[in-house]
Design an enzyme around this catalytic site. Structure first.
Site, PDB file in Angstrom:
ATOM      1  CG  HIS A  64      36.373  18.013  41.890  1.00 40.72           C
ATOM      2  ND1 HIS A  64      35.781  18.114  40.677  1.00 40.72           N
ATOM      3  CD2 HIS A  64      35.475  17.427  42.712  1.00 40.72           C
ATOM      4  CE1 HIS A  64      34.558  17.624  40.754  1.00 40.72           C
ATOM      5  NE2 HIS A  64      34.345  17.199  41.971  1.00 40.72           N
ATOM      6  CD  GLU A 195      26.738  18.590  43.383  1.00 35.94           C
ATOM      7  OE1 GLU A 195      27.701  19.377  43.505  1.00 35.94           O
ATOM      8  OE2 GLU A 195      26.571  17.876  42.380  1.00 35.94           O
ATOM      9  CD  GLU A 231      24.803  17.574  38.713  1.00 31.40           C
ATOM     10  OE1 GLU A 231      25.862  17.905  39.271  1.00 31.40           O
ATOM     11  OE2 GLU A 231      24.706  16.600  37.959  1.00 31.40           O
ATOM     12  CG  HIS A 234      23.078  14.970  41.262  1.00 30.99           C
ATOM     13  ND1 HIS A 234      24.040  15.502  42.097  1.00 30.99           N
ATOM     14  CD2 HIS A 234      23.741  14.587  40.144  1.00 30.99           C
ATOM     15  CE1 HIS A 234      25.221  15.433  41.513  1.00 30.99           C
ATOM     16  NE2 HIS A 234      25.068  14.888  40.317  1.00 30.99           N
ATOM     17  CG  ASP A 259      26.825  21.805  40.300  1.00 32.57           C
ATOM     18  OD1 ASP A 259      27.256  22.963  40.414  1.00 32.57           O
ATOM     19  OD2 ASP A 259      27.498  20.802  40.616  1.00 32.57           O
ATOM     20  CG  ASP A 302      28.917  19.419  37.666  1.00 26.09           C
ATOM     21  OD1 ASP A 302      29.856  19.014  36.959  1.00 26.09           O
ATOM     22  OD2 ASP A 302      28.619  18.897  38.743  1.00 26.09           O
TER      23      ASP A 302
HETATM   24  C1  XLS Z   1      28.984  14.435  40.572  1.00 30.84           C
HETATM   25  C2  XLS Z   1      28.906  15.754  41.131  1.00 30.84           C
HETATM   26  C3  XLS Z   1      30.240  16.465  41.342  1.00 30.84           C
HETATM   27  C4  XLS Z   1      30.081  17.585  42.310  1.00 30.84           C
HETATM   28  C5  XLS Z   1      31.365  18.068  42.885  1.00 30.84           C
HETATM   29  O1  XLS Z   1      27.997  13.828  40.182  1.00 30.84           O
HETATM   30  O2  XLS Z   1      28.062  16.509  40.299  1.00 30.84           O
HETATM   31  O3  XLS Z   1      30.731  16.931  40.159  1.00 30.84           O
HETATM   32  O4  XLS Z   1      29.430  18.669  41.715  1.00 30.84           O
HETATM   33  O5  XLS Z   1      32.107  17.047  43.413  1.00 30.84           O
HETATM   34 CA    CA Z   2      27.512  18.619  40.464  1.00 24.49          CA
HETATM   35 CA    CA Z   3      26.343  15.155  38.052  1.00 27.15          CA
END
Ligand code: XLS
Ligand code: CA
Ligand code: CA
Length: 399
Positions: A64, A195, A231, A234, A259, A302
């Site tokens: 970031h 994402e 991800e 998530h 991710d 991540d």
């Molecule tokens: C947070 C997210 C963040 C994104 C990028 O939960 O995973 O890390 O990957 O902002």
């Molecule tokens: Ca992420």
């Molecule tokens: Ca995360």
């Protein structure tokens, strides 16, 4: 082998040091980090990170904007910091050959974004976020980022009583369109990624899951210019199985990157753990093989080591073991594809659509009246087993 397993280290979780985590989790203090918000400390941290990438042999990293450089008093000062730090990043990339898988803007930690960035009810905040993304795209271009990520941690609502859903979502679409226009204007070639995440830190997030984002993109005619960074932690937070969104996004040709982390199934939040589950890694790699790889995306860790894992060695072990898990997943998945048993099973299950009346349905060449006529002629359908346990048993043989 390497292109199937394009691993990337997430700078945020492993190196940004002692800064406050937006989710309130502790970040372990490392010996290269004096805990200050000085440029010197940020530089030391970045150099340590590249030493780590090199020792690990990993070819990509992600960050970031606010991970690599401190926020100043004004946007000008903040951007100057970012220029200085990205100069160093560029040098380190050149020296080591490590490339940038993606960069992103932190549009969720600063208090100005409490009520959202692109979906903030205040136009002034929207403009601030847009200015930040403008700079983020420039930095992405400077560092040769393969992708650029949008994660909307504050894009959502805490209460519907004070939220204009329609305006917020259409503002978000305009925000993304502006980024697309600017990306083209400056000639940045990275793929734009969104994402999904259903909640945390915001109660409800608009980019809930893969299917939600896909329909949002279609609604605003952005589907050809954005892909998804999925991800799995998530995905499980959205109430789906681990690989659900990877498979869903990939099925519709919109899986851009992964991710690659995991949650704790016994907990209900985003724990960002290193992926160590061979079954899960196999399921993900099976889909990656089916779509022919995720380039220009990759498998970005991540993930953060647990609070109790305080040795620097733990950082190495975590990344190495996660890479090994995906390597085993790839091996298993390629054997599954090679043997073709599972693919044959799948084909067999849908065989009725390959010819005759089923094929007519597939091609959209029939109607309700004809279906009724078909039933008059053929009566009750035969019951066919889904054989789930059989499929699970076959899958288990490869693990
Ligand atoms: C947070 C997210 C963040 C994104 C990028 O939960 O995973 O890390 O990957 O902002
Ligand atoms: Ca992420
Ligand atoms: Ca995360």
């Amino acid at each position: 082998m390497e292109e199937w397993l394009r691993f990337s280290v997430c700078y945020w979780h492993s190196f940004r040091g002692t800064g406050a985590d937006p989710f309130g989790q502790a970040t372990i203090k490392r010996n290269w980090d004096d805990g200050t918000e000085t440029i010197e400390n940020y530089k030391r941290r970045l150099e340590a990170a590249f030493e780590f990438f090199t020792k690990l042999g990993v070819k990509y990293w992600t960050f970031h904007d606010r991970d690599i450089s401190p926020e100043g008093q004004t946007l000008e000062e903040t951007n100057r910091n970012l220029d200085e730090m990205s100069d160093l990043a560029l040098n380190l990339q050149r020296q080591t050959g490590v490339q940038l898988l993606w960069n992103t803007c932190n549009l969720f930690a600063h208090p100005r974004y409490s009520n959202g960035a692109a979906t903030n009810p205040n136009a002034h905040v929207f403009a601030y976020a847009a200015a930040q993304v403008k700079k983020g795209l420039e930095i992405g271009q400077k560092l040769g980022a393969k992708n650029f990520v949008f994660w909307g941690g504050r894009e959502g609502y805490s209460s519907l009583l004070n939220t204009d859903l329609n305006l917020e979502m259409s503002n978000m679409a305009n925000f993304l369109r502006m980024a697309l226009v600017y990306k083209k204007k400056i000639g940045f070639e990275g793929q734009l990624l969104i994402e999904p995440k259903p909640k945390e830190p915001t109660r409800h997030q608009y980019d809930y899951d893969a299917q939600t984002v896909m329909s949002f993109l279609r609604q605003f005619n952005l589907q050809n210019d954005f892909k998804l960074n999925i991800e799995p932690n998530h995905t499980t937070l959205a109430g789906h199985g681990y690989e659900h969104d990877v498979v869903m996004a990939s099925t519709f040709g919109i899986l851009g990157s992964i991710d690659a982390n995991t949650g704790s199934p016994d907990l209900g939040w985003d724990t960002d753990q290193f992926p160590m589950d061979i079954r899960a890694c196999t399921a993900v790699m099976l889909q990656v093989i089916r779509q022919g790889g995720v380039q220009p995306g990759g498998l970005n860790f991540d993930a953060k080591v647990r609070r109790e894992s305080t040795n620097t060695k733990d950082l190495f072990i975590a990344h190495i073991a996660a890479m090994d898990s995906f390597a085993r997943g790839l091996r298993n998945a390629s054997k599954i594809v090679e043997d073709g048993i599972m693919a044959r099973h799948l084909k067999e299950r849908y065989i009725s659509f390959e010819s005759g009346f089923g094929l007519k349905i597939c091609n959209g060449l029939t109607d309700l009246e004809e279906c009724e006529e078909f039933i008059h002629q053929h009566g009750e359908p035969e019951m066919i087993s889904g054989q789930q346990e059989h499929c699970e048993a076959i899958f288990n043989r490869y693990l």
